[in-house]
Design an enzyme around this catalytic site. Structure first.
Site, PDB file in Angstrom:
ATOM      1  CE  LYS A  83      -7.849  -4.174  14.062  1.00  0.00           C
ATOM      2  NZ  LYS A  83      -6.519  -4.129  13.460  1.00  0.00           N
TER       3      LYS A  83
HETATM    4  O1  G3P Z   1      -4.705  -3.741  10.609  1.00  0.00           O
HETATM    5  C1  G3P Z   1      -5.611  -4.072   9.631  1.00  0.00           C
HETATM    6  C2  G3P Z   1      -5.221  -3.673   8.233  1.00  0.00           C
HETATM    7  O2  G3P Z   1      -4.781  -2.335   8.201  1.00  0.00           O
HETATM    8  C3  G3P Z   1      -4.341  -4.635   7.501  1.00  0.00           C
HETATM    9  O3  G3P Z   1      -3.836  -4.123   6.305  1.00  0.00           O
HETATM   10  O4  G3P Z   1      -2.227  -4.240   4.445  1.00  0.00           O
HETATM   11  O5  G3P Z   1      -2.655  -6.295   5.823  1.00  0.00           O
HETATM   12  O6  G3P Z   1      -4.369  -5.438   4.226  1.00  0.00           O
HETATM   13  P1  G3P Z   1      -3.248  -5.079   5.142  1.00  0.00           P
END
Ligand code: G3P
Length: 223
Positions: A83
């Site tokens: 990533k």
């Molecule tokens: O892994 C990346 C993403 O899914 C993060 O989500 O909830 O931290 O905005 P969030």
């Protein structure tokens, strides 16, 4: 649409795997920081649970550092997808890694132009963050629709991996928009099957069945 789970927690991943519909795992440094143990061991353990791509994020911010880290992460296990954030340095690293045959999930995407650049650099996945755009009062799902259209216009093979999903409604909207993958927080994955009418309906079926069986087992009436 493929389902990935967005966590680095082994118990949550095992539970999702047991549901039989899990296609992969995404992690990020914030999710990693909630777990005990070493980064490489956790990633290796995740690869042992799920038979699919496992995203492992770099934390370097310069191109050379990202490339070196990407190579180390990719060497942990053949299932690892590296990533990399869509920064100017990140773009160069994405291109170098993709040219080297390392699969890249491009993260922290908040615009269609970032997604276009990532695809041109050879990314395997683009991760637009839906919930974080919604948090700002923007329409995150519109970004998924726009990227889908752009990729289809030009035949880009980069897969749209909808991230930062917060609700079952997001999942339906991703499927309608043609996202290739939705990465779900464990609580959202758990909610996908839930419906009160299913519970009420099942209870009524079973009550009616038991009442019917009881009439068969009751003693015959003696006249
Ligand atoms: O892994 C990346 C993403 O899914 C993060 O989500 O909830 O931290 O905005 P969030």
């Amino acid at each position: 649409m493929k389902f990935f789970i967005d966590t680095a927690n082994l118990d949550e991943i095992r539970e999702a795997q047991a549901m039989g519909v899990l296609d992969g795992v995404t992690t990020n440094p914030s999710l990693m920081s909630q777990e005990e143990g070493e980064f490489e061991d956790i990633i290796r353990a995740i690869c042992g649970i799920v038979d699919g791509p496992v995203s492992a994020e770099v934390v370097s911010t310069d191109t050379e550092g990202m490339i070196a880290e990407a190579r180390r992460n990719a060497a942990i296990h053949e299932q690892v997808v590296v990533k990399i954030p869509i920064t100017p340095d990140g773009l160069k690293a994405i291109k170098a890694c993709s040219d080297d045959g390392i699969r890249v999930n491009v993260t922290l995407c908040f615009s269609a132009n970032q997604a276009l650049m990532a695809a041109k650099a050879g990314a395997t996945y683009i991760s637009p963050f839906i919930g974080r755009l919604d948090d700002l009062g923007q329409d995150g799902m519109e970004l998924i629709q726009t990227i889908r259209q752009i990729y289809d216009n030009y035949g880009f093979e980069t897969q749209v991996l909808a991230a930062s999903l917060r609700s079952p409604k997001h999942v339906v909207e991703c499927a309608l928009a043609g996202a290739d993958v939705a990465t779900l927080p464990p609580d959202v994955l758990g909610k996908l099957l839930a419906h009160p009418l299913t519970d009420i309906g099942l209870e009524r079926f079973l009550n009616d069945w038991r009442a019917w069986q009881a009439t068969k087992n009751s003693d015959p009436v003696v006249v």
